[in-house]
Scaffold this active site. Structure first.
Site, PDB file in Angstrom:
ATOM      1  N   GLY A 233     -60.437  -6.033  -6.000  1.00  0.00           N
ATOM      2  CA  GLY A 233     -59.215  -6.677  -5.517  1.00  0.00           C
ATOM      3  C   GLY A 233     -59.325  -8.185  -5.578  1.00  0.00           C
ATOM      4  N   SER A 234     -58.742  -8.840  -4.584  1.00  0.00           N
ATOM      5  CA  SER A 234     -58.643 -10.296  -4.582  1.00  0.00           C
ATOM      6  C   SER A 234     -59.943 -10.961  -4.135  1.00  0.00           C
ATOM      7  CB  SER A 234     -57.513 -10.739  -3.640  1.00  0.00           C
ATOM      8  OG  SER A 234     -57.868 -10.459  -2.287  1.00  0.00           O
TER       9      SER A 234
ATOM     10  N   LYS B  26     -60.937   4.165   1.693  1.00  0.00           N
ATOM     11  CA  LYS B  26     -59.811   3.498   2.342  1.00  0.00           C
ATOM     12  C   LYS B  26     -58.718   3.378   1.274  1.00  0.00           C
ATOM     13  CE  LYS B  26     -57.214   0.317   4.427  1.00  0.00           C
ATOM     14  NZ  LYS B  26     -56.308  -0.087   3.321  1.00  0.00           N
TER      15      LYS B  26
ATOM     16  N   GLU C  43     -65.555  -6.643  -6.709  1.00  0.00           N
ATOM     17  CA  GLU C  43     -65.084  -7.153  -7.999  1.00  0.00           C
ATOM     18  C   GLU C  43     -63.795  -7.892  -7.720  1.00  0.00           C
ATOM     19  OE1 GLU C  43     -62.488  -7.154 -10.907  1.00  0.00           O
ATOM     20  OE2 GLU C  43     -63.044  -5.089 -11.375  1.00  0.00           O
TER      21      GLU C  43
ATOM     22  N   CYS D  54     -57.805  -6.744 -14.667  1.00  0.00           N
ATOM     23  CA  CYS D  54     -58.834  -7.684 -14.210  1.00  0.00           C
ATOM     24  C   CYS D  54     -59.508  -8.385 -15.380  1.00  0.00           C
ATOM     25  CB  CYS D  54     -59.870  -6.980 -13.336  1.00  0.00           C
ATOM     26  SG  CYS D  54     -60.421  -5.398 -13.973  1.00  0.00           S
TER      27      CYS D  54
ATOM     28  N   GLU E 111     -57.669 -17.891 -12.090  1.00  0.00           N
ATOM     29  CA  GLU E 111     -56.860 -16.728 -12.438  1.00  0.00           C
ATOM     30  C   GLU E 111     -55.485 -16.766 -11.774  1.00  0.00           C
ATOM     31  OE1 GLU E 111     -57.203 -11.838 -12.259  1.00  0.00           O
ATOM     32  OE2 GLU E 111     -58.132 -13.038 -10.682  1.00  0.00           O
TER      33      GLU E 111
ATOM     34  N   GLY F  14     -59.977 -10.980  -0.262  1.00  0.00           N
ATOM     35  CA  GLY F  14     -60.362  -9.694   0.307  1.00  0.00           C
ATOM     36  C   GLY F  14     -61.826  -9.378   0.068  1.00  0.00           C
ATOM     37  N   GLY F  15     -62.307  -9.651  -1.137  1.00  0.00           N
ATOM     38  CA  GLY F  15     -63.693  -9.346  -1.466  1.00  0.00           C
ATOM     39  C   GLY F  15     -64.685 -10.160  -0.664  1.00  0.00           C
TER      40      GLY F  15
END
Length: 532
Positions: free
Chosen positions: A244-245, A187, A268, A305, A396, A248-249
């Protein structure tokens, strides 16, 4: 090798093209202007076709020899390098990342493909284990058994915004999934569709050139989340990889767990990557530590990251000089363009929200163009008590900022370490003589992070056999895994045991003659020798 890649505007479904769903464009974050051409989101029928092709390709591709998989991975690397100028030019337009950084990232992408090629060509990665039969054992005979890692099935990979090459279409997730023997459906990230299309073409050309089944690779476009949601829910998909965020994760984790057949989702999701400066290190080389810290937390616009977002520094005579050096370096930091306007807006909002919990010590050059995704670096300072009262200081902020927290004694330092959540990295700056005295700190941090760093900085992740790029939740969804390095391959495998099979019916990896010459565990001993 010469390769002319076409900038496809629709999804790549096996060897064919997708349909034209809703249109969207990439954006130039340096100007705030849309980039031509338009791209088209995948429609449900595109996803269904990609999944069907991947499912059909799996039995053949999963049984491909290590030699053939290695040749395929090397072909992808060569195809990407053959079109490097076009890929880097487009990635620069879509991300505003410097071309030198993108050249380095492209090299890393190709190098990790070749590293996985070496792993599968050698073959010992399957961790073959053989227990010999003992028919005379009492009270029951012992059967023969052999186990090894086998591929899971089609894998869904989500491209990351901050690494348009190394964590995207042909990045580490794709490389490790393909190396394990799994077809991949990517994706594409909507922030760099053109980059994704060019790299996707290189992968597809490699599938065709190597004579592999059509469904080994597909690439789906989407400006939103709908395609990704349906991809994770599709029964053909057997694992998910996401960078990603946190939002989202965790959303993908829930989708993967809620399926009728739950599947692993390796997310992650970011990390504050704390740095602990011990008294001896601050006394001996405080200004040097400050210089390295400024470089690290502003590198790539602070969008790594592994960016250090929390720094613990002792309150002692050398602290003012440390802060002075760090503040001066931050104040001369140019404004930086982030990956998207949305990321820049979230950064600015988060920085404003932090002002109530910590003091602004220094800021970089002011932003002139508010239409662009440009921000200024910021340095905050706080005290141990502030951190204990405002836990958000240990969260973060994606962008060029960090917070320096002063601690007064050893007990405070250990208390901070104990309350940390899971992180990708934890760094300690210390004199060698201090390490024994702070063994308890190292032990705590080994439970909080996937990678411990001594007298260095967390930005910069080596792609190697020993690297661990993972950590306890919420840094990742599964702290037992890594998304960088050769051990990443095990995310997309499962163990299979063959009991009482005749030798001729076993995979080559488990045959008594060891025709592949791989390292195996035979009756508890590691050896490459045949068993018969």
């Amino acid at each position: 090798m010469e390769l002319a890649l076409e900038l496809k505007q629709v999804s790549l479904i096996g060897f064919g093209d997708g349909t034209e769903g809703a249109s969207f464009t990439g954006m130039n974050p340096a100007t705030g202007q849309p980039l031509e051409p338009k791209f088209f989101s995948a429609r449900p029928e595109d996803l269904q076709r990609a999944a069907a092709l991947a499912r059909r390709a799996f039995p053949t591709y999963s049984n491909l020899s290590g030699k053939d998989k290695g040749a395929f991975l090397r072909r992808i690397a060569a195809a990407i390098e053959a079109s490097a100028p076009a890929i880097i030019q487009r990635a620069h337009l879509e991300t505003a990342l410097p071309e030198a950084r993108l050249q380095s990232e492209l090299a890393r992408t190709c190098n990790q493909l070749r590293l996985f090629a070496e792993v599968v060509e050698e073959g010992s990665w399957v961790d073959a284990r053989i227990d010999s039969a003992d028919p005379s054992r009492k009270p029951l005979p012992k059967p023969s058994m052999g186990s090894m890692h086998k591929p899971l099935g089609p894998v869904a990979v989500f491209g990351a915004s901050n690494f348009p090459l190394a964590f995207s279409v042909a990045g580490g997730d794709t490389a490790s999934a393909l190396a394990a023997g799994n077809p991949v459906i990517v994706k594409a990230h909507p922030a760099h569709p053109g980059t994704s299309a060019l790299v996707g073409q290189a992968v597809r050309e490699s599938v065709q050139a190597c004579g592999l089944p059509e469904g080994v690779f597909s690439l789906l476009f989407d400006a939103g989340v709908e395609v990704g949601v349906e991809l994770v829910k599709h029964p053909a998909i057997k694992a998910v990889a996401f960078t990603g965020s946190f939002a989202g994760g965790t959303a993908l984790m829930k989708l993967a767990a809620a399926r009728r057949e739950p599947i692993p989702c390796y997310s992650e999701m970011g990390s504050v990557n704390p740095i602990f400066v011990l008294p001896g290190a601050l006394k001996q080389r405080g200004t040097a530590v400050a210089a390295g810290l400024q470089t690290s937390f502003t590198l790539g616009g602070g969008q790594m990251c592994t960016k250090p977002g929390l720094v613990l520094v002792p309150r002692q005579d050398g602290t003012p000089a440390f802060l002075k050096e760090l503040g001066e370096r931050v104040s001369t930091t140019p404004s930086q363009t982030l990956l998207t306007k949305a990321i820049a807006d979230r950064y600015n909002s988060a920085v404003k929200g932090r002002i109530s919990d910590a003091n602004v010590f220094a800021e970089g050059a002011k932003v002139e163009d508010t239409a662009a995704a440009t921000v200024q670096a910021s340095l905050f300072v706080a005290d141990y008590r502030d951190l204990m009262e405002h836990v958000d200081l240990a969260q973060e902020i994606f962008g060029p900022t960090t917070v320096v927290v002063g601690y007064h004694d050893r007990s405070q330092l250990l208390a901070v370490a104990e309350q940390l959540e899971g992180h990708l990295t934890a760094t300690v700056h210390a004199d060698e003589s201090e390490l024994a005295d702070y063994a308890d700190l190292i032990d705590i941090l080994s439970r909080k992070a996937g990678r411990l760093i001594l007298n260095g900085y967390p930005t910069g992740v080596e792609v190697s056999n020993a690297m661990v790029h993972g950590g306890p939740f919420p840094a990742t969804s599964d702290g037992r895994s890594t998304s960088v390095g050769t051990q990443a391959i095990y995310r997309f495998t499962r163990l299979v045991c063959y009991q009482s099979f005749p030798d001729a019916a076993l995979p080559d990896e488990l045959k008594s003659t060891n025709p592949l010459g791989i390292m195996r565990m035979v009756d508890g001993d590691r050896t490459r020798k045949p068993t018969a």
